[in-house]
Design an enzyme around this catalytic site. Sequence first.
Site, PDB file in Angstrom:
ATOM      1  N   GLU A 113       0.843  -1.205   0.000  1.00 21.79           N
ATOM      2  CA  GLU A 113       0.000   0.000   0.000  1.00 21.79           C
ATOM      3  C   GLU A 113       0.868   1.241   0.000  1.00 21.79           C
ATOM      4  O   GLU A 113       2.055   1.170   0.300  1.00 21.79           O
ATOM      5  CB  GLU A 113      -0.833   0.043   1.296  1.00 21.79           C
ATOM      6  CG  GLU A 113      -1.796  -1.078   1.463  1.00 21.79           C
ATOM      7  CD  GLU A 113      -2.349  -1.128   2.889  1.00 21.79           C
ATOM      8  OE1 GLU A 113      -2.118  -0.190   3.671  1.00 21.79           O
ATOM      9  OE2 GLU A 113      -3.000  -2.126   3.206  1.00 21.79           O
ATOM     10  N   LYS A 115       2.299   4.562   1.628  1.00 22.65           N
ATOM     11  CA  LYS A 115       2.499   5.073   2.984  1.00 22.65           C
ATOM     12  C   LYS A 115       2.164   6.565   2.933  1.00 22.65           C
ATOM     13  O   LYS A 115       2.918   7.379   2.402  1.00 22.65           O
ATOM     14  CB  LYS A 115       3.930   4.840   3.448  1.00 22.65           C
ATOM     15  CG  LYS A 115       4.109   5.241   4.910  1.00 22.65           C
ATOM     16  CD  LYS A 115       5.462   4.821   5.438  1.00 22.65           C
ATOM     17  CE  LYS A 115       5.622   5.075   6.921  1.00 22.65           C
ATOM     18  NZ  LYS A 115       5.078   6.310   7.438  1.00 22.65           N
ATOM     19  N   ASP A 117       1.624  10.315   3.860  1.00 21.54           N
ATOM     20  CA  ASP A 117       2.405  11.198   4.717  1.00 21.54           C
ATOM     21  C   ASP A 117       1.483  12.234   5.345  1.00 21.54           C
ATOM     22  O   ASP A 117       1.316  13.339   4.834  1.00 21.54           O
ATOM     23  CB  ASP A 117       3.493  11.882   3.883  1.00 21.54           C
ATOM     24  CG  ASP A 117       4.550  12.508   4.761  1.00 21.54           C
ATOM     25  OD1 ASP A 117       4.509  12.298   5.991  1.00 21.54           O
ATOM     26  OD2 ASP A 117       5.413  13.214   4.217  1.00 21.54           O
ATOM     27  N   TYR A 225      -6.475   2.376   6.214  1.00 20.24           N
ATOM     28  CA  TYR A 225      -5.557   1.287   5.887  1.00 20.24           C
ATOM     29  C   TYR A 225      -5.497   0.155   6.906  1.00 20.24           C
ATOM     30  O   TYR A 225      -4.740  -0.770   6.753  1.00 20.24           O
ATOM     31  CB  TYR A 225      -4.147   1.828   5.661  1.00 20.24           C
ATOM     32  CG  TYR A 225      -3.671   2.803   6.716  1.00 20.24           C
ATOM     33  CD1 TYR A 225      -3.490   2.417   8.032  1.00 20.24           C
ATOM     34  CD2 TYR A 225      -3.393   4.123   6.366  1.00 20.24           C
ATOM     35  CE1 TYR A 225      -3.058   3.299   8.990  1.00 20.24           C
ATOM     36  CE2 TYR A 225      -2.953   5.029   7.323  1.00 20.24           C
ATOM     37  CZ  TYR A 225      -2.785   4.611   8.634  1.00 20.24           C
ATOM     38  OH  TYR A 225      -2.362   5.493   9.586  1.00 20.24           O
ATOM     39  N   LYS A 311      10.695   3.357   3.085  1.00 17.12           N
ATOM     40  CA  LYS A 311      10.563   4.807   2.903  1.00 17.12           C
ATOM     41  C   LYS A 311      11.388   5.271   1.700  1.00 17.12           C
ATOM     42  O   LYS A 311      12.538   4.834   1.522  1.00 17.12           O
ATOM     43  CB  LYS A 311      11.040   5.539   4.154  1.00 17.12           C
ATOM     44  CG  LYS A 311      10.239   5.139   5.391  1.00 17.12           C
ATOM     45  CD  LYS A 311       9.495   6.279   6.013  1.00 17.12           C
ATOM     46  CE  LYS A 311      10.375   7.237   6.765  1.00 17.12           C
ATOM     47  NZ  LYS A 311       9.597   8.256   7.467  1.00 17.12           N
ATOM     48  N   CYS A 405      20.343  47.630   0.365  1.00 15.35           N
ATOM     49  CA  CYS A 405      19.244  47.090  -0.427  1.00 15.35           C
ATOM     50  C   CYS A 405      19.678  46.988  -1.887  1.00 15.35           C
ATOM     51  O   CYS A 405      20.175  47.962  -2.450  1.00 15.35           O
ATOM     52  CB  CYS A 405      18.020  48.004  -0.290  1.00 15.35           C
ATOM     53  SG  CYS A 405      16.680  47.500  -1.368  1.00 15.35           S
ATOM     54  N   CYS A 408      17.504  49.738  -3.918  1.00 16.59           N
ATOM     55  CA  CYS A 408      17.529  51.195  -3.746  1.00 16.59           C
ATOM     56  C   CYS A 408      18.758  51.678  -2.997  1.00 16.59           C
ATOM     57  O   CYS A 408      18.940  52.879  -2.805  1.00 16.59           O
ATOM     58  CB  CYS A 408      16.258  51.664  -3.028  1.00 16.59           C
ATOM     59  SG  CYS A 408      16.219  51.184  -1.288  1.00 16.59           S
ATOM     60  N   CYS A 423      14.609  46.310   4.256  1.00 13.86           N
ATOM     61  CA  CYS A 423      14.948  47.625   3.729  1.00 13.86           C
ATOM     62  C   CYS A 423      13.918  48.614   4.280  1.00 13.86           C
ATOM     63  O   CYS A 423      12.732  48.462   4.047  1.00 13.86           O
ATOM     64  CB  CYS A 423      14.900  47.591   2.202  1.00 13.86           C
ATOM     65  SG  CYS A 423      14.890  49.240   1.496  1.00 13.86           S
ATOM     66  N   CYS A 429      11.638  52.578  -2.241  1.00  9.36           N
ATOM     67  CA  CYS A 429      12.298  51.380  -2.757  1.00  9.36           C
ATOM     68  C   CYS A 429      11.392  50.731  -3.818  1.00  9.36           C
ATOM     69  O   CYS A 429      10.262  50.331  -3.500  1.00  9.36           O
ATOM     70  CB  CYS A 429      12.566  50.433  -1.589  1.00  9.36           C
ATOM     71  SG  CYS A 429      13.306  48.882  -2.073  1.00  9.36           S
TER      72      CYS A 429
HETATM   73  S1  IVH Z   1      -0.542   0.374   8.998  1.00 12.36           S
HETATM   74  C1  IVH Z   1      -0.384  -1.813  13.059  1.00 12.36           C
HETATM   75  N1  IVH Z   1      -0.627   1.434   6.622  1.00 12.36           N
HETATM   76  O1  IVH Z   1       2.681   5.184   9.169  1.00 12.36           O
HETATM   77  C2  IVH Z   1      -0.078  -1.107  11.798  1.00 12.36           C
HETATM   78  N2  IVH Z   1       0.236   2.756   8.372  1.00 12.36           N
HETATM   79  O2  IVH Z   1       5.158   4.584  10.622  1.00 12.36           O
HETATM   80  C3  IVH Z   1      -0.800   0.158  11.609  1.00 12.36           C
HETATM   81  N3  IVH Z   1       0.847   5.036   7.672  1.00 12.36           N
HETATM   82  O3  IVH Z   1       1.394   5.366  12.410  1.00 12.36           O
HETATM   83  C4  IVH Z   1      -0.270   1.049  10.574  1.00 12.36           C
HETATM   84  N4  IVH Z   1       0.279   4.832   5.570  1.00 12.36           N
HETATM   85  O4  IVH Z   1       0.280   6.757  10.591  1.00 12.36           O
HETATM   86  C5  IVH Z   1      -0.288   1.615   7.900  1.00 12.36           C
HETATM   87  N5  IVH Z   1      -0.836   2.220   4.447  1.00 12.36           N
HETATM   88  C6  IVH Z   1      -0.493   2.421   5.722  1.00 12.36           C
HETATM   89  C7  IVH Z   1       0.029   3.650   6.172  1.00 12.36           C
HETATM   90  C8  IVH Z   1       0.395   3.767   7.518  1.00 12.36           C
HETATM   91  C9  IVH Z   1       0.765   5.653   6.494  1.00 12.36           C
HETATM   92  C10 IVH Z   1       1.400   5.669   8.890  1.00 12.36           C
HETATM   93  C11 IVH Z   1       0.616   5.468  10.141  1.00 12.36           C
HETATM   94  C12 IVH Z   1       1.544   4.850  11.138  1.00 12.36           C
HETATM   95  C13 IVH Z   1       2.884   5.190  10.550  1.00 12.36           C
HETATM   96  C14 IVH Z   1       3.898   4.171  10.950  1.00 12.36           C
END
Ligand code: IVH
Length: 693
Positions: A113, A115, A117, A225, A311, A405, A408, A423, A429
């Site tokens: 999946e 991740k 942010d 997720y 990551k 500046c 000017c 400035c 200016c």
């Molecule tokens: S699963 C028990 N799936 O990443 C497992 N986490 O570094 C529960 N996060 O605290 C987490 N995308 O905030 C899971 N597809 C994803 C995610 C995900 C982002 C975040 C989540 C977690 C952190 C862990």
Amino acid sequence: MNREEARQRIGQLTAEINLHNYNYYDLSMPTITDFEFDGLLEELIRLEKEFPEFADPASPSQRVGGGITKVFRQVRHTYPMLSLGNTYSEEEVSEFEGRIHKLLGEETEYICELKFDGVAIGLTYQDGVLVQAVTRGDGVQGDDVTTNVRTIHSIPLRLQGDDYPSHLEIRGEIILPRKSFENINRKRLEEEEEPFANPRNAASGSLKMQDSKEVARRRLDCYFYYLPGDLSFATHYECLMAAKKWGFKISKYMVKCGNIDEIFSFINTMNESRHELPFDIDGIVIKVNALEQQKELGYTTKSPRWAIAYKFKAERVITRLLSIAYQVGRTGAVTPVANLQPVLLAGTVVKRASLHNEDIIASRDIRIGDLVYVEKGGEIIPKIIGVDLDQRPASAETVVFAKNCPECGTPLLRNEGEAAHYCPNEAGCPPQIKGKLEHFISRKAMNIDSLGEGKIGILYDNKLVTNIADLYDLRADQLLGLEKVYEATENKKEKKISFREKTVENIIKGIEQSKETGFERVLYAIGIRFVGETVAKKLADHFGSIDQIMKANFEELKEAEEIGEKIAWSILEFFREPKNQEIIRRLKEKGLHFEIHNEEKNLKSEKLKGMTFVVSGTFEKFSRDEIKKEIEAHAGKNAGSISSRTTFVLAGENMGPEKAKKAASLNIPVISEVDFLLMIADKRTGGQVGQAD
Ligand code: IVH
């Protein structure tokens, strides 16, 4: 409409709006126009107000916000919110897969999946209704942010279908799409507020705001997720598909993988295409699919053994720092900008990077001629994160920050305790003057769209305008025939402008029409530091005219809502300056609006004219915002704090004890919501109303 009809209509509207929200936010396939949607929502809000007995915590009207959270309650998670083991190394992903294979001794299927942010959130549904939303906190307990979370459209307030468990917990990530992030930062910069560093910080800051109406404006989104707890599904994938059916947003970027090659293939594809997603991701999460196998693998104290996060490395390139330029903004702030050897980074050619200020250059020991590392994180503007010291050429020059500046020549100043140079030559200016003019004509200010950056440049170069008041002295014969080739700031492309008859006619007409602009926008347009759109509106509402604002002292300014010390000082300083006083005088003479007109305010009556209210606590018939609007609608004023100039303190439930004390000590009458309703309903004015108990 009788009660029964209202109940039915509320039910019908709720179902209909929920469906449209799902179509729009989850499926991206709206079936009605925004206008039609707003009509349905307005009808629902009106009915809920009229028949509060049918108000429902899962009503889609909750999306618009209004609830205030003063303190976020700490809540213990039923299942701790664990983090994930994470790695930047492909080798460790292979080791993870090898370890699982060995431990289980059988074929394993994985789900890969995105991740996301953002900010992790845990939701609880009781009988299909969202009852609680809690942030991760320390993993054991987090903050109750339910009121704010209810404003996020992609989070279902009531689940769809009928096969969801009566008690359901689900985990997801609240994110801020990049577009919304850019809009928020644009607005913050306009209001001279510090922009958010990246969408994750903005999402996290938004969730912790007290006013959920503000949260609603932030356009947050949420992907789900994970479903903790015992569910009657065999695999993680089935859990997610069920969640999708119940109305949760599940990303379509998810694959089942049977071996490590398939895992890497997904990682590589997403790494390459991640910039095309409308939101930030920082890696890929790999999870064992079968719940039985997950159970067998179990957890360490910190994280599940059945999942790992790979990551992405922040994209970083190395390039040469050629020179440093200094940019002067509308308010005089001077920013050092690195000119770089052009280099490809995250899909775009980077030629410049912000160096922020003198201290940052010194702390990173950045020298001209160095090879520097440039990175693009969540931020829009790339940054220089360090220097390759091994490759420093002997000729590398230490940066001596500009003393004068660049525009000017005025010596730059740096206030004690501040990192930025500026400035001080505000009135002489060029970029500051042009910046102020551009701000004045901008859409949210005077909205003179027949002028723009290029045309302002011509007027300024020809010495026809050096301040905003000069615009109103322009005559067609001065403009005809002027022309210039200039480089547009937005795309650095050359544009040619020539002032022909039609252009000139439009400019003069646009300037003339701008005289109709309402006071609050004029106040925003004149460019007082820290007085953005919202503050200008509050000031206009509170004081009613520029004369009153100019007369006000520090304390009186601070009495207006949202006006703190910084803004009050800035207003005082602005009006103390004779040049500014002269500009205001000239603009007044030309007929610009410097006071609020009653029609503009759309007054219901003038019953509260001359009275200043301080509103405290919560009310039965109104939200706090609504009661304040009602005061203004009857020509009254709101103040943020009690002083001798307060006419009444309007107290609801739970009025703060400090306010009660202050009101008593100054002998200010405290009135109740009912008193207030009588005041605005009756022919009488407030004078006869007694104290509330
Ligand atoms: S699963 C028990 N799936 O990443 C497992 N986490 O570094 C529960 N996060 O605290 C987490 N995308 O905030 C899971 N597809 C994803 C995610 C995900 C982002 C975040 C989540 C977690 C952190 C862990």
